[in-house]
Scaffold this active site. Structure first.
Site, PDB file in Angstrom:
ATOM      1  CD  GLU A 169      -2.985  -1.040   2.281  1.00  0.00           C
ATOM      2  OE1 GLU A 169      -2.422  -0.384   2.875  1.00  0.00           O
ATOM      3  OE2 GLU A 169      -3.812  -2.035   2.879  1.00  0.00           O
ATOM      4  CD  GLU A 288      -4.043  -8.213   1.627  1.00  0.00           C
ATOM      5  OE1 GLU A 288      -5.279  -7.213   2.304  1.00  0.00           O
ATOM      6  OE2 GLU A 288      -3.154  -7.692   2.636  1.00  0.00           O
TER       7      GLU A 288
END
Ligand code: XIL
Length: 396
Positions: A169, A288
């Protein structure tokens, strides 16, 4: 001559009889297992695809949880216990117990491990963030600390991790890019500049020559318009430039945290995203997967349940996209049951727990429609468009 010909003929005849006999099922005997009775793990294995889940180590005491985790999935990710605040809660003091427990579970069940996560702005230990805030940790110290942390952790698990999420991220989203363009973000960028990304990959490679090294992010499930606010395009250009500089990045992970409020994804968009990343020489993974739900929850009579259908569609679009792209190595869900999903407590902008029921199983471990959708995708896919995976080798 004649004799041997007779011999050959009689051997052939005997073989034919044996084959014919073998093909006749014994009464009450052989019967193929129906796809709906096969685990996701078994079905995915036929494609060379690894199917995974995040593991809440605290839940492994629950036998049903442990049974599903071990039988349905062929790869696992620690949901929290391999993050920096857990591994090094005090400076220089490493706590391996929970992570080692997780690794032992994976080993006992012959599961591949996705190591999660080395460099991220969240779940950092307080001693680190406080030290930077009060000035007792300088930028040079911080870079050294990052090097030492990556080296220590990767060495501790050396040879046991299949894919490491090295950097997680690192870039902004369209909604938090006030300058009108996607850019780098977060603690590490603010204090070290973008160079920490290449450093992190190089340090991880030095510590484990065999693990595949991943850049992992959310909101990169599909390419947009290619403009300055297209996050997927930004990550694509970033990975391209890292690869051109010889940075050892092997995999791009798309987290794929979806919600029914994000509209309609098609399998082709997912496939396009995965295939385009593969043109850079990297493999891909869905790391995820979950699909939060905002659909109407009250359904009467025999009507289609929009909540379950919409969710199943997105799980399936992701699976079909992954199956179609031969460099897509793994499909990991972020928790498999609604009882242990981070969506129960996380605030995605609509209040804590407002969007939930994001997984494949109900809280009492009943498979949902999404489960059978994914199961059917795995069971009924094959040539000509779904071929087995192309394994990825670590870049040197
Ligand atoms: C989440 C965990 O699921 C939660 O239990 C924890 O409180 C916060 O982190 N992206 C990631 C994961 O890379 O590590 C996050 O996991 C979910 C978003």
């Amino acid at each position: 001559m004649r004799r041997s010909r007779t011999l050959i003929i009689s051997i052939a005849a005997a073989a034919a009889v044996a084959l014919a006999t073998a093909a006749v099922p014994a009464v009450g005997g052989w019967r193929s297992t129906a796809p709906q009775d096969q685990s996701l793990r078994a079905l995915a294995g036929e494609h060379g695809l690894y199917i995974g889940t995040a593991i809440d180590v605290g839940a492994l005491d629950d036998p049903t949880y442990a049974k599903i985790a071990s039988t349905q999935f062929s790869t696992v990710t620690a949901e929290n216990v391999m993050k920096w605040d857990t591994l090094e809660p005090e400076r220089g003091v490493y706590k391996w117990e929970l992570a080692d427990e997780f690794m032992a579970f994976a080993k006992a069940n012959h599961q591949k491990v996705r190591g999660h996560v080395l460099v991220w702005q969240n779940q950092l230990p307080k001693w680190l963030t406080d030290g930077v805030t009060d000035g007792s940790i300088s930028s040079a110290d911080l870079s050294q600390l990052l090097h030492d942390y990556i080296t220590t952790v990767v060495k501790h698990f050396e040879g046991q991790v299949w894919q490491w999420d090295v950097v997680n991220e690192a870039v902004t989203d369209s909604w938090d890019s006030p300058a009108g363009q996607i850019t780098y973000k977060g603690f590490w960028y603010q204090h070290l500049g973008e160079g920490y990304i290449a450093d992190a990959f190089r340090w991880a490679r030095s510590a484990d020559r065999e693990a595949l090294l991943t850049y992992n992010d959310y909101n990169i499930d599909a390419f947009g318009d290619g403009g300055p606010l297209d996050k997927t395009e930004f990550v694509f250009q970033m990975v391209k430039s890292l690869r051109q500089k010889g940075v050892p990045i092997d995999v791009v992970g798309s987290q794929a945290h979806l919600s029914t409020r994000y509209g309609n994804y098609s399998p082709f968009q997912i496939a396009d995203m995965l295939d385009r990343f593969a043109t850079l020489g990297v493999a891909t993974a869905l790391t995820e997967v979950d699909v939060r739900n905002l659909m109407p929850q009250v359904v009467t009579g025999d009507t289609i349940n929009p909540l379950l259908q919409a969710q199943a569609y997105d799980f399936s679009a992701l699976m079909q996209g992954c199956l179609s792209s031969r460099h897509c190595l793994s499909y990991t869900v972020w928790g498999f049951d609604d009882g242990h999903s981070w969506t129960n407590t996380w605030d995605f902008g609509l209040g804590k727990g407002a969007e939930r029921m994001a997984t494949l199983y109900t809280a009492d471990y009943q498979p949902k429609l999404a489960y059978s959708a994914v199961q059917a995708d795995l069971a009924y896919s094959g040539a000509p468009r779904v071929l087995s995976r192309i394994p990825q080798q670590p870049k040197r």
